[in-house]
Design a protein around this motif. Structure first.
Motif, short mmCIF file in Angstrom:
data_model
loop_
_atom_site.label_atom_id
_atom_site.label_comp_id
_atom_site.label_asym_id
_atom_site.label_seq_id
_atom_site.Cartn_x
_atom_site.Cartn_y
_atom_site.Cartn_z
N ASN A 192 0.82 -0.91 0.17
CA ASN A 192 0.27 0.13 0.30
C ASN A 192 0.95 1.18 -0.30
O ASN A 192 2.34 1.44 0.93
CB ASN A 192 -1.03 -0.43 1.23
CG ASN A 192 -0.28 -0.06 2.16
OD1 ASN A 192 0.75 0.74 2.55
ND2 ASN A 192 -0.29 -0.93 4.15
N PRO A 193 0.32 2.47 -0.10
CA PRO A 193 1.22 3.51 -0.79
C PRO A 193 2.39 3.98 0.64
O PRO A 193 3.27 4.46 1.03
CB PRO A 193 -0.03 4.19 -0.84
CG PRO A 193 -0.93 4.16 -1.27
CD PRO A 193 -1.38 2.69 -0.62
N GLU A 194 1.25 3.79 1.85
CA GLU A 194 1.77 3.99 3.19
C GLU A 194 3.09 2.74 3.42
O GLU A 194 4.13 3.29 4.02
CB GLU A 194 0.74 3.85 4.37
CG GLU A 194 -0.26 4.71 4.40
CD GLU A 194 -1.53 4.87 2.67
OE1 GLU A 194 -1.94 5.83 3.83
OE2 GLU A 194 -1.20 3.18 2.93
N ALA A 195 2.92 1.85 3.34
CA ALA A 195 4.46 0.89 3.68
C ALA A 195 5.25 1.33 2.80
O ALA A 195 6.34 1.05 3.16
CB ALA A 195 3.26 -0.47 2.87
N LEU A 196 4.75 1.88 1.52
CA LEU A 196 6.00 1.88 0.36
C LEU A 196 6.63 3.44 1.04
O LEU A 196 8.06 3.49 0.76
CB LEU A 196 5.23 2.36 -1.35
CG LEU A 196 6.08 2.98 -2.55
CD1 LEU A 196 7.76 1.51 -2.08
CD2 LEU A 196 5.40 2.81 -3.57
N ALA A 197 5.38 4.50 0.89
CA ALA A 197 6.94 5.68 2.18
C ALA A 197 7.82 5.13 3.06
O ALA A 197 8.16 6.07 3.66
CB ALA A 197 5.39 6.68 2.56
N ALA A 198 7.24 4.18 3.69
CA ALA A 198 7.64 3.53 5.46
C ALA A 198 9.03 2.72 4.56
O ALA A 198 10.12 2.87 5.23
CB ALA A 198 7.43 2.75 5.40
N PHE A 199 8.77 2.76 3.34
CA PHE A 199 10.39 1.61 3.10
C PHE A 199 10.86 2.80 2.71
O PHE A 199 12.54 2.60 2.78
CB PHE A 199 10.12 0.85 1.62
CG PHE A 199 10.85 0.31 1.04
CD1 PHE A 199 11.12 -1.12 1.46
CD2 PHE A 199 11.19 1.08 -0.23
CE1 PHE A 199 12.80 -0.96 0.68
CE2 PHE A 199 12.35 0.54 -0.69
CZ PHE A 199 13.51 -0.82 -0.25
N PHE A 200 10.49 3.78 1.65
CA PHE A 200 11.53 5.15 1.25
C PHE A 200 12.12 5.79 2.70
O PHE A 200 13.52 6.16 2.67
CB PHE A 200 10.10 5.85 1.00
CG PHE A 200 10.33 5.40 -0.54
CD1 PHE A 200 11.31 4.74 -1.84
CD2 PHE A 200 9.56 6.61 -1.18
CE1 PHE A 200 10.89 4.65 -2.69
CE2 PHE A 200 8.57 5.74 -2.52
CZ PHE A 200 9.49 5.11 -3.13
N GLY A 201 11.97 5.27 3.78
CA GLY A 201 12.14 6.60 5.27
C GLY A 201 13.13 5.62 5.71
O GLY A 201 13.75 6.04 6.72
N THR A 202 13.30 3.63 5.37
CA THR A 202 14.31 3.12 5.88
C THR A 202 15.75 3.23 5.61
O THR A 202 16.60 2.81 5.52
CB THR A 202 13.64 1.91 5.35
OG1 THR A 202 13.82 1.21 4.68
CG2 THR A 202 12.89 1.61 6.09
N LYS A 203 15.28 3.92 3.53
CA LYS A 203 16.70 3.91 2.95
C LYS A 203 17.07 5.28 2.54
O LYS A 203 18.43 5.86 2.51
CB LYS A 203 16.00 3.93 1.70
CG LYS A 203 15.30 2.59 1.55
CD LYS A 203 16.43 1.28 1.84
CE LYS A 203 15.75 -0.22 1.63
NZ LYS A 203 17.28 -1.09 1.81
#
Length: 289
Positions: A51-62
């Motif tokens: 979902n978009p929120e999980a994708l945003a969270a992934f970006f935040g780990t990088k």
């Protein structure tokens, strides 16, 4: 104080199941188009963000994200593109979706029906994998126009993953439409705010919507499966993809999870909500119960 959620008619459970059984019949007849969201595969707990929120969270780990970009995939991708490079966005998207998402039984069922069109609104390749055993199908993907030096909004790919063209697409038995792009077969991603600015300036006049999609949606209904519309961008794409089709569309929902904006969207677009948990809805669509 938040305004109350607008009233909407959620049918009684038995009525909802009857309505969805009718949708299942129409799917088998090829008169209704499935519009798939990432929620369809989410119960399988794939490694990819679904979902978009999980994708945003992934970006935040990088990458360290500013507050305005946290929780927003499109803004996060824009920040990375602006302060790193577009190639960094593509590399991170490729990493996020590197582990293939396995097709669910419903993906495989839809593939077996040889439908005129399937719309898939997320970046994974589950629907392409489900279609792999069949011939005479192909895919159209939305593409970023950033730095490509071409006046193109989308690209065509055949069943083998080779780039194809508009003439071939007209002859495909099944058209898979991926409006936001996909990790397969060529890592096309519409993801940053800048990607969408150009599209949204012309989407009202339908320029970014492929002609093959316009032709196949004519007089057809849509059923939204595994979709959320709690973001204006997602609502815009759904509205434009279904424009000039039938006036009767369905959306499978769990009412307690809906936002006020989603309910307003259903009302404004005349969507018929089918209030059934997704796992039960899948059973009905598969005809297993």
């Amino acid at each position: 104080m938040n305004a109350p959620i607008p009233p909407i008619d959620f049918s009684k459970h038995a009525d909802a199941e009857t309505a969805l059984a009718d949708v299942a019949m129409r799917l088998r007849a090829g008169t209704i188009i499935p519009y798939l969201g990432p929620g369809l595969a989410a119960p399988m707990k794939p490694a990819a963000p679904m979902n978009p929120e999980a994708l945003a969270a992934f970006f935040g780990t990088k990458v360290a994200l500013p507050r305005r970009a946290k929780g927003n995939a499109w803004a996060a991708a824009q920040h990375i593109e602006s302060y790193k490079h577009r190639s960094t966005v593509t590399a991170l998207m490729s990493e996020a979706f590197a582990t293939p998402v396995e097709p669910t039984p419903l993906h495989r069922h839809l593939a077996s029906l040889r439908l005129p069109m399937i719309v898939d609104s997320w970046y994974d390749g589950a629907m392409r994998a489900a279609l792999a055993p069949y011939r005479d199908w192909g895919e159209i993907q939305g593409i970023t126009r950033a730095g490509i030096g071409e006046d193109r909004w989308y690209r065509f790919y055949d069943a083998a993953g080779a780039e194809s063209d508009r003439a071939a697409a007209n002859g495909w038995k099944t058209l898979l439409y991926k409006p936001h792009g996909s990790v397969v077969p060529a890592k096309n991603f519409l993801i940053s705010d800048a990607d969408y600015v150009e599209v949204l300036t012309e989407i009202d006049i339908q320029t970014p919507i492929p002609d093959a999609v316009k032709d196949r949606r004519t007089e057809s209904s849509f059923v939204f499966i595994g979709c959320r519309f709690n973001d204006q961008l997602l609502r815009t794409y759904a509205r434009q993809a279904t424009k000039r089709s039938s006036a009767l569309h369905y959306v499978i929902v769990e009412p307690e999870a809906l936002s006020r904006n989603e309910v307003k969207f259903f009302i404004s677009q005349g969507l018929t909500p089918i209030a059934i948990p997704l796992d039960r809805a899948v059973e009905i669509l598969l005809g297993t119960t």
